[in-house]
Design a protein around this motif. Structure first.
Motif, PDB file in Angstrom:
ATOM      1  N   THR A 136      28.648  76.347  34.431  1.00  0.00           N
ATOM      2  CA  THR A 136      28.023  75.282  33.655  1.00  0.00           C
ATOM      3  C   THR A 136      29.079  74.571  32.797  1.00  0.00           C
ATOM      4  OG1 THR A 136      27.467  76.814  31.867  1.00  0.00           O
ATOM      5  CG2 THR A 136      25.809  76.466  33.605  1.00  0.00           C
ATOM      6  N   LEU A 137      28.673  73.466  32.176  1.00  0.00           N
ATOM      7  CA  LEU A 137      29.619  72.634  31.425  1.00  0.00           C
ATOM      8  C   LEU A 137      29.385  72.732  29.920  1.00  0.00           C
ATOM      9  CD1 LEU A 137      29.619  69.364  33.574  1.00  0.00           C
ATOM     10  CD2 LEU A 137      31.334  71.198  33.561  1.00  0.00           C
ATOM     11  N   HIS A 138      30.474  72.778  29.182  1.00  0.00           N
ATOM     12  CA  HIS A 138      30.444  72.692  27.719  1.00  0.00           C
ATOM     13  C   HIS A 138      31.055  71.355  27.322  1.00  0.00           C
ATOM     14  CE1 HIS A 138      30.814  73.715  23.485  1.00  0.00           C
ATOM     15  NE2 HIS A 138      32.078  73.372  23.533  1.00  0.00           N
ATOM     16  N   GLY A 139      30.365  70.610  26.455  1.00  0.00           N
ATOM     17  CA  GLY A 139      30.852  69.300  26.031  1.00  0.00           C
ATOM     18  C   GLY A 139      31.398  69.328  24.622  1.00  0.00           C
ATOM     19  N   ASP A 140      32.534  68.647  24.414  1.00  0.00           N
ATOM     20  CA  ASP A 140      33.145  68.586  23.085  1.00  0.00           C
ATOM     21  C   ASP A 140      33.653  67.170  22.865  1.00  0.00           C
ATOM     22  OD1 ASP A 140      34.256  69.278  20.599  1.00  0.00           O
ATOM     23  OD2 ASP A 140      34.945  71.215  21.338  1.00  0.00           O
ATOM     24  N   ASN A 141      34.101  66.899  21.637  1.00  0.00           N
ATOM     25  CA  ASN A 141      34.650  65.582  21.314  1.00  0.00           C
ATOM     26  C   ASN A 141      35.974  65.758  20.587  1.00  0.00           C
ATOM     27  OD1 ASN A 141      35.210  63.001  19.978  1.00  0.00           O
ATOM     28  ND2 ASN A 141      33.173  62.423  20.702  1.00  0.00           N
ATOM     29  N   THR A 142      37.076  65.525  21.295  1.00  0.00           N
ATOM     30  CA  THR A 142      38.399  65.650  20.691  1.00  0.00           C
ATOM     31  C   THR A 142      38.893  64.325  20.136  1.00  0.00           C
ATOM     32  OG1 THR A 142      39.556  65.262  22.797  1.00  0.00           O
ATOM     33  CG2 THR A 142      38.974  67.536  22.255  1.00  0.00           C
ATOM     34  N   ASP A 143      38.153  63.216  20.397  1.00  0.00           N
ATOM     35  CA  ASP A 143      38.490  61.946  19.754  1.00  0.00           C
ATOM     36  C   ASP A 143      38.405  62.083  18.242  1.00  0.00           C
ATOM     37  OD1 ASP A 143      39.043  60.474  21.999  1.00  0.00           O
ATOM     38  OD2 ASP A 143      37.001  59.718  22.239  1.00  0.00           O
ATOM     39  N   ASP A 144      37.538  63.002  17.783  1.00  0.00           N
ATOM     40  CA  ASP A 144      37.399  63.279  16.357  1.00  0.00           C
ATOM     41  C   ASP A 144      38.753  63.641  15.752  1.00  0.00           C
ATOM     42  OD1 ASP A 144      37.125  65.416  14.150  1.00  0.00           O
ATOM     43  OD2 ASP A 144      35.118  64.545  14.176  1.00  0.00           O
ATOM     44  N   ALA A 145      39.445  64.601  16.385  1.00  0.00           N
ATOM     45  CA  ALA A 145      40.770  65.007  15.889  1.00  0.00           C
ATOM     46  C   ALA A 145      41.780  63.878  16.041  1.00  0.00           C
ATOM     47  CB  ALA A 145      41.252  66.244  16.643  1.00  0.00           C
ATOM     48  N   GLY A 146      41.666  63.110  17.148  1.00  0.00           N
ATOM     49  CA  GLY A 146      42.599  62.021  17.380  1.00  0.00           C
ATOM     50  C   GLY A 146      42.488  60.932  16.336  1.00  0.00           C
ATOM     51  N   PHE A 147      41.248  60.518  16.020  1.00  0.00           N
ATOM     52  CA  PHE A 147      41.100  59.457  15.024  1.00  0.00           C
ATOM     53  C   PHE A 147      41.453  59.962  13.627  1.00  0.00           C
ATOM     54  CE2 PHE A 147      38.645  56.873  11.994  1.00  0.00           C
ATOM     55  CZ  PHE A 147      39.284  55.659  12.224  1.00  0.00           C
ATOM     56  N   THR A 148      41.164  61.220  13.358  1.00  0.00           N
ATOM     57  CA  THR A 148      41.572  61.793  12.069  1.00  0.00           C
ATOM     58  C   THR A 148      43.081  61.681  11.900  1.00  0.00           C
ATOM     59  OG1 THR A 148      39.713  63.347  12.089  1.00  0.00           O
ATOM     60  CG2 THR A 148      41.574  63.886  10.658  1.00  0.00           C
ATOM     61  N   ALA A 149      43.820  61.943  12.977  1.00  0.00           N
ATOM     62  CA  ALA A 149      45.284  61.827  12.925  1.00  0.00           C
ATOM     63  C   ALA A 149      45.710  60.378  12.660  1.00  0.00           C
ATOM     64  CB  ALA A 149      45.902  62.329  14.230  1.00  0.00           C
ATOM     65  N   MET A 150      44.992  59.417  13.240  1.00  0.00           N
ATOM     66  CA  MET A 150      45.296  57.999  12.980  1.00  0.00           C
ATOM     67  C   MET A 150      45.133  57.663  11.504  1.00  0.00           C
ATOM     68  SD  MET A 150      43.722  55.594  16.004  1.00  0.00           S
ATOM     69  CE  MET A 150      44.347  54.081  15.264  1.00  0.00           C
ATOM     70  N   VAL A 151      44.033  58.105  10.920  1.00  0.00           N
ATOM     71  CA  VAL A 151      43.781  57.827   9.503  1.00  0.00           C
ATOM     72  C   VAL A 151      44.868  58.457   8.640  1.00  0.00           C
ATOM     73  CG1 VAL A 151      42.170  58.115   7.590  1.00  0.00           C
ATOM     74  CG2 VAL A 151      41.299  57.644   9.875  1.00  0.00           C
ATOM     75  N   GLU A 152      45.223  59.693   8.972  1.00  0.00           N
ATOM     76  CA  GLU A 152      46.268  60.374   8.194  1.00  0.00           C
ATOM     77  C   GLU A 152      47.594  59.653   8.319  1.00  0.00           C
ATOM     78  OE1 GLU A 152      46.041  64.265   9.863  1.00  0.00           O
ATOM     79  OE2 GLU A 152      44.389  64.904   8.558  1.00  0.00           O
ATOM     80  N   GLU A 153      47.908  59.127   9.522  1.00  0.00           N
ATOM     81  CA  GLU A 153      49.154  58.393   9.704  1.00  0.00           C
ATOM     82  C   GLU A 153      49.174  57.119   8.860  1.00  0.00           C
ATOM     83  OE1 GLU A 153      51.930  56.488  13.278  1.00  0.00           O
ATOM     84  OE2 GLU A 153      49.887  57.129  13.700  1.00  0.00           O
ATOM     85  N   SER A 154      48.019  56.495   8.656  1.00  0.00           N
ATOM     86  CA  SER A 154      47.962  55.259   7.868  1.00  0.00           C
ATOM     87  C   SER A 154      48.294  55.493   6.406  1.00  0.00           C
ATOM     88  CB  SER A 154      46.567  54.635   7.985  1.00  0.00           C
ATOM     89  OG  SER A 154      45.620  55.319   7.172  1.00  0.00           O
ATOM     90  N   GLY A 155      48.077  56.725   5.937  1.00  0.00           N
ATOM     91  CA  GLY A 155      48.341  57.028   4.540  1.00  0.00           C
ATOM     92  C   GLY A 155      47.234  56.589   3.596  1.00  0.00           C
ATOM     93  N   VAL A 156      46.124  56.112   4.134  1.00  0.00           N
ATOM     94  CA  VAL A 156      45.002  55.647   3.318  1.00  0.00           C
ATOM     95  C   VAL A 156      43.909  56.710   3.299  1.00  0.00           C
ATOM     96  CG1 VAL A 156      43.186  53.909   3.086  1.00  0.00           C
ATOM     97  CG2 VAL A 156      45.484  53.228   3.761  1.00  0.00           C
TER      98      VAL A 156
END
Length: 625
Positions: free
Chosen positions: A300-320
């Motif tokens: 069977t399949l398990h679904g996750d969302n790793t875009d969450d971690a990716g966008f969090t990294a973008m925000v952190e890179e912005s410094g805001v």
């Protein structure tokens, strides 16, 4: 951090040795008590880890949570304050030990032994003989991914030979050597390095049958060109294929009949696949979309969302920090859901979703003039429509601190370029793409999440995929150096002047004579725009290509601009209409500030012996950028 206040007592003055012995005994009691407390806490932590792992296995969920581990390191760093370096080192040891206890890092000890053996067995200088010049980018990528920063490095383009050195006592990573030789790179000093690396890293597992490579990939409707295969190739040893499914009706059949261990999911199936998942992670449930599928042992399949971690990294890179601020999100699709969820989790005061037909739309953006963060979650501005922007005038947001665009091709969209002109911080979507891929790889059990490796992969992609523009005065050597760079980097080379002559069907002096400078500039602008749409191309421009703002924008948005400089007395003028008419001194005075504003890098060719040396210098600067 608590500090012991030390004062000089009467006893210390009278008998310093006796007083010191008393202090040592007292403080060692405190140290022993602290050690016992630490051991008790570690024992409790490992018990909790084991309990969580057991519960996840019973539920058929992935045991390793890369995003959780990354968040843990961030939290420990924040709590530890000035003790952060020591605390992070301790926590990394503990999490590595926990992974080994859970059987998630079975090669750890073999890798340790391999590194120790390599340190004593390998020379400090290696010669890398490349099968062809096109491999240079691949080799530098491998070095970056394995965090190899040579103490010295040289490149002989004619012989396709690179030498790299490390300081005495440093170790060559066997996995890096294995990756190099797997690409056909010959290392004369170490003819048997691949065999040795394989023996070190496989250990006792070599006596057992080798497990099959994990089968992973990307699922979408129209995938075209994707960075994802290259990113996953750098992350670990597993297959990664592109799977195009033309419509949603075929989705169920694909998921049931296609053999895979893990998939990334992109447009338009991030919501549709949820119905086919037996379990969903809390992140996927909260966001309402899935971008990562994991095949469980029962099929069977398990679904996750790793875009969450990716966008969090973008925000952190912005410094805001979004906490307490208004954030505006352009677009209401699947990507927007992730962005909104992350911003709310990070404490945004208000998150406004702008769509074409909703209450908040592109015609009333001024209602949100207090916005501190603007995020583009639409495809507007994506290649090939690079002249489009979802917001025509950023002045409607006078309080903007940063603009984030999930698009990564082109590297700098018109929206980001407009923000940059206003002095606003910008981040494109490449960081998000790499981080979400790394977290997905960890969920599949293919590789552990490593922030440094993500940064190295991102840098390598920028080096290999972005265009390289050479600007400077007529006759400075852009065409010669550009040709050498193209050959050394294995990239296509475009001489803009030659392209203009091809399109016009006549030499440049003839174009000036028959159509004037204005006519020439029109042809030049079209040629520059066409070249900007390429990938990984080295482009030698004409001396005046930078004069038009549209040309400068196309250059900077599609890659790195290098300004070649040479003493004006050494510049030829024959066959160069404007140099002959105005003189190089006057021409340079007019263009010098424009060259400087357009360039990312400046290279003084006067300090280098010949075009080959200039090309090697440029490559070195790009590797360090």
């Amino acid at each position: 951090m608590d500090q012991t206040v030390i004062s000089v007592s009467h006893d210390e003055i009278r008998d310093p040795a006796a007083h010191a012995a008393k202090v040592i005994r007292r403080e060692r009691v405190r140290i022993d008590a602290a050690d016992r407390a630490i051991l008790d806490a570690m024992r409790g932590r490992f018990e909790a880890v084991a309990a969580i792992g057991a519960a996840k296995r019973r539920a058929g969920l992935p045991v390793y949570d890369a995003a959780r581990e990354a968040a843990l390191y961030a939290r420990i760093s924040e709590m530890a304050g000035d003790l952060a370096p020591a605390a992070l080192a301790l926590w990394r040891v503990m999490t590595a030990a926990a992974r080994r206890m859970e059987g998630l890092d079975v090669r750890h000890e073999e890798a340790d032994r391999a590194d120790q053996a390599a340190q004593s067995a390998l020379p400090t200088t290696l010669t890398l003989e490349l099968p062809d010049a096109a491999m240079l980018t691949t080799v530098t990528t491998i070095l970056a991914v394995h965090e190899c920063v040579p103490a010295a490095m040289t490149w002989d383009g004619a012989a396709r030979r690179m030498t790299i050195s490390v300081t005495e006592g440093s170790a060559w990573a066997p996995a890096m050597l294995s990756d190099l030789t797997a690409q056909g790179v010959r290392i004369p000093e170490m003819e048997k390095v691949a065999e040795m690396a394989a023996e070190m890293t496989t250990g006792q597992a070599a006596e057992q049958s080798a497990p099959s490579r994990p089968r992973c990939g990307l699922l979408g409707r129209k995938l075209g060109y994707s960075y994802s295969p290259a990113i996953h190739a750098a992350l670990g040893d597993y297959d990664y294929d592109l799977h195009e499914v033309p419509n949603e009706e075929d989705l169920e059949k694909f998921l049931k009949e296609t053999p895979f261990d893990g998939l990334n999911v992109t447009i338009p199936y991030k919501v549709a696949v949820m119905a086919h998942c037996a379990t969903l992670s809390p992140r996927a449930k909260a966001i309402g979309s899935v971008n990562t599928l994991v095949r469980r042992p029962d099929g069977t399949l398990h679904g996750d969302n790793t875009d969450d971690a990716g966008f969090t990294a973008m925000v952190e890179e912005s410094g805001v920090d979004p906490a307490g601020k208004t954030c505006v999100v352009l677009g209401s699709g699947g990507a927007s859901r992730t962005v909104v969820a992350v911003l709310k989790r990070m404490g945004a005061k208000r998150v406004v979703v702008v769509s074409r037909r909703g209450e908040d739309h592109y015609g009333n953006l001024a209602r949100h003039a207090d916005a501190a963060l603007l995020v583009n979650a639409t495809p507007v501005g994506m290649y090939p429509n690079v002249d489009a922007s979802p917001v025509e005038d950023l002045s409607v947001f006078p309080k903007l601190e940063a603009v984030l665009d999930l698009i990564y091709n082109p590297p700098k969209t018109k929206l980001l370029a407009d923000a940059e002109k206003r002095g606003i911080r910008t981040v494109n979507g490449l960081r998000m793409l790499v981080v979400q891929a790394a977290v997905a790889s960890a969920l599949w059990g293919c590789s552990a999440y490593d922030a440094k490796r993500c940064a190295a992969i991102e840098a390598a992609i920028r080096l290999g995929e972005e265009n390289l523009w050479l600007v400077g005065m007529p006759g400075v050597g852009k065409t010669t150096v550009g040709g050498l760079l193209g050959e050394a980097l294995g990239r296509p080379f475009v001489d803009l002047d030659a392209e203009i002559e091809r399109v016009a069907g006549m030499p440049i002096p003839e174009i000036f004579r028959t159509r004037g400078e204005a006519g020439f500039r029109e042809i030049e602008a079209e040629a520059a725009m066409t070249a900007s749409r390429g990938r990984g191309t080295v482009i030698a421009t004409g001396g005046g290509t930078v004069l038009r703002e549209a040309n400068r924008r196309a250059m900077r948005e599609s890659g790195t601009v290098v300004w070649l400089q040479r003493d004006l007395s050494r510049l030829p003028t024959e066959g160069r209409p404007l140099s002959e008419a105005k003189g190089v001194e006057k021409l340079y005075a007019e263009r010098e500030p424009i060259y400087r504003a357009a360039a990312h890098l400046e290279v003084d060719a006067n300090l280098l012996a010949g075009a080959e040396a200039v090309a090697e210098h440029v490559i070195g600067r790009l590797m360090r950028a």
